[in-house]
Motif scaffolding. Structure first.
Motif, mmCIF file in Angstrom:
data_model
loop_
_atom_site.group_PDB
_atom_site.id
_atom_site.type_symbol
_atom_site.label_atom_id
_atom_site.label_comp_id
_atom_site.label_asym_id
_atom_site.label_seq_id
_atom_site.Cartn_x
_atom_site.Cartn_y
_atom_site.Cartn_z
ATOM 1 N N ALA A 56 0.827 -1.210 0.000
ATOM 2 C CA ALA A 56 0.000 0.000 0.000
ATOM 3 C C ALA A 56 0.861 1.260 0.000
ATOM 4 O O ALA A 56 0.620 2.190 -0.778
ATOM 5 C CB ALA A 56 -0.934 -0.012 1.203
ATOM 6 N N SER A 57 1.879 1.290 0.862
ATOM 7 C CA SER A 57 2.729 2.481 0.912
ATOM 8 C C SER A 57 3.521 2.639 -0.381
ATOM 9 O O SER A 57 3.737 3.757 -0.850
ATOM 10 C CB SER A 57 3.678 2.427 2.108
ATOM 11 N N GLY A 58 3.927 1.536 -0.969
ATOM 12 C CA GLY A 58 4.666 1.600 -2.229
ATOM 13 C C GLY A 58 3.814 2.119 -3.371
ATOM 14 O O GLY A 58 4.256 2.947 -4.164
ATOM 15 N N ILE A 59 2.573 1.650 -3.437
ATOM 16 C CA ILE A 59 1.670 2.124 -4.492
ATOM 17 C C ILE A 59 1.388 3.604 -4.319
ATOM 18 O O ILE A 59 1.480 4.389 -5.272
ATOM 19 C CB ILE A 59 0.367 1.302 -4.507
ATOM 20 N N LEU A 60 1.051 4.006 -3.093
ATOM 21 C CA LEU A 60 0.758 5.422 -2.854
ATOM 22 C C LEU A 60 1.985 6.285 -3.100
ATOM 23 O O LEU A 60 1.883 7.363 -3.693
ATOM 24 C CB LEU A 60 0.234 5.619 -1.427
ATOM 25 N N GLY A 61 3.149 5.812 -2.652
ATOM 26 C CA GLY A 61 4.380 6.564 -2.890
ATOM 27 C C GLY A 61 4.688 6.703 -4.372
ATOM 28 O O GLY A 61 5.065 7.773 -4.840
ATOM 29 N N ALA A 62 4.522 5.610 -5.117
ATOM 30 C CA ALA A 62 4.785 5.651 -6.561
ATOM 31 C C ALA A 62 3.817 6.599 -7.269
ATOM 32 O O ALA A 62 4.233 7.382 -8.128
ATOM 33 C CB ALA A 62 4.690 4.253 -7.159
ATOM 34 N N LEU A 63 2.551 6.545 -6.896
ATOM 35 C CA LEU A 63 1.576 7.451 -7.512
ATOM 36 C C LEU A 63 1.896 8.908 -7.206
ATOM 37 O O LEU A 63 1.793 9.772 -8.089
ATOM 38 C CB LEU A 63 0.160 7.100 -7.052
ATOM 39 N N ALA A 64 2.292 9.180 -5.973
ATOM 40 C CA ALA A 64 2.662 10.549 -5.611
ATOM 41 C C ALA A 64 3.903 10.997 -6.377
ATOM 42 O O ALA A 64 3.971 12.136 -6.859
ATOM 43 C CB ALA A 64 2.893 10.648 -4.105
ATOM 44 N N GLN A 65 4.875 10.105 -6.514
ATOM 45 C CA GLN A 65 6.090 10.428 -7.272
ATOM 46 C C GLN A 65 5.767 10.704 -8.735
ATOM 47 O O GLN A 65 6.259 11.667 -9.326
ATOM 48 C CB GLN A 65 7.094 9.284 -7.207
ATOM 49 N N ILE A 66 4.953 9.852 -9.322
ATOM 50 C CA ILE A 66 4.609 10.006 -10.738
ATOM 51 C C ILE A 66 3.843 11.305 -10.957
ATOM 52 O O ILE A 66 4.112 12.056 -11.901
ATOM 53 C CB ILE A 66 3.830 8.784 -11.241
ATOM 54 N N ALA A 67 2.882 11.601 -10.071
ATOM 55 C CA ALA A 67 2.109 12.836 -10.203
ATOM 56 C C ALA A 67 3.012 14.060 -10.072
ATOM 57 O O ALA A 67 2.927 15.000 -10.878
ATOM 58 C CB ALA A 67 0.995 12.875 -9.159
ATOM 59 N N ALA A 68 3.889 14.058 -9.068
ATOM 60 C CA ALA A 68 4.796 15.195 -8.878
ATOM 61 C C ALA A 68 5.767 15.320 -10.052
ATOM 62 O O ALA A 68 6.074 16.434 -10.490
ATOM 63 C CB ALA A 68 5.554 15.049 -7.564
ATOM 64 N N ALA A 69 6.234 14.193 -10.572
ATOM 65 C CA ALA A 69 7.135 14.234 -11.729
ATOM 66 C C ALA A 69 6.412 14.792 -12.953
ATOM 67 O O ALA A 69 6.987 15.591 -13.700
ATOM 68 C CB ALA A 69 7.680 12.841 -12.021
ATOM 69 N N ASN A 70 5.170 14.390 -13.159
ATOM 70 C CA ASN A 70 4.408 14.924 -14.286
ATOM 71 C C ASN A 70 4.207 16.427 -14.149
ATOM 72 O O ASN A 70 4.302 17.167 -15.132
ATOM 73 C CB ASN A 70 3.070 14.204 -14.406
ATOM 74 N N GLU A 71 3.926 16.887 -12.923
ATOM 75 C CA GLU A 71 3.789 18.328 -12.699
ATOM 76 C C GLU A 71 5.117 19.029 -12.975
ATOM 77 O O GLU A 71 5.147 20.098 -13.595
ATOM 78 C CB GLU A 71 3.343 18.596 -11.261
#
Length: 126
Positions: A56-71
Motif C-alpha cells: 500500500a505504501s509503495g503504491i501510494l508513494g509511486a503514484l505521488a512520485q509520478i504525479a509530482a514528476a508529471n507536474e
C-alpha cells in the motif's frame, strides 16, 4: 505564468517528489531490520500484514512520485517556452530528462525490493 511562479512550482514539485520517497524508503528499511530480528519466522498473519503495508505504501508513494514528476515536467515545458529564461530556469530545463528517473526507475526499483522482501518473508528460513 511568470518565470518566478514557474520556478516556485518546480520547487514544490521537487519537494513532493522527495517527500513521496521518504515513507516507502523508511518502511522498506524498517522491514529489512525486522527481518534481521525474526520477522520471517513471525506468525503468517503478521507477515501478510507487513507485505500489505509495504504494498500500500509503495503504491501510494509511486503514484505521488509520478504525479509530482508529471507536474515537474509540465513546469519544465513552460520554462522551456520562455523567450529569455534565466540561468536558473535553464538549469531546471536541463534537469528535465532526469525527472523520468522518478517516473519510471524509482518505482521499478521499489518493485524489485518488494519482491525480494516478499521472498525473505515467505520463503526465508523458518
Amino acid at each position: 505564468m511568470t518565470e518566478s511562479a514557474l520556478i516556485t512550482a518546480w520547487g514544490k514539485a521537487r519537494g513532493h517528489i522527495i517527500a513521496a520517497q521518504a515513507a516507502p524508503t523508511f518502511l522498506l528499511t524498517a522491514v529489512i531490520g525486522f527481518l534481521a530480528v525474526g520477522l520471517a519466522t513471525a506468525d503468517p498473519a503478521v507477515r501478510i500484514a507487513t507485505a500489505g503495508i509495504l504494498l500500500a505504501s509503495g503504491i501510494l508513494g509511486a503514484l505521488a512520485q509520478i504525479a509530482a514528476a508529471n507536474e515537474g515536467l509540465a513546469v519544465i515545458a513552460d520554462l522551456r517556452a520562455l523567450d529569455q529564461p534565466s540561468a536558473l530556469a535553464q538549469c531546471i530545463v536541463a534537469m528535465g530528462k532526469w525527472v523520468n528517473v522518478v517516473r519510471f526507475l524509482t518505482p521499478a526499483i521499489f518493485v524489485v525490493v518488494y519482491v525480494a522482501l516478499l521472498a525473505a518473508l515467505f520463503l526465508g528460513a523458518r
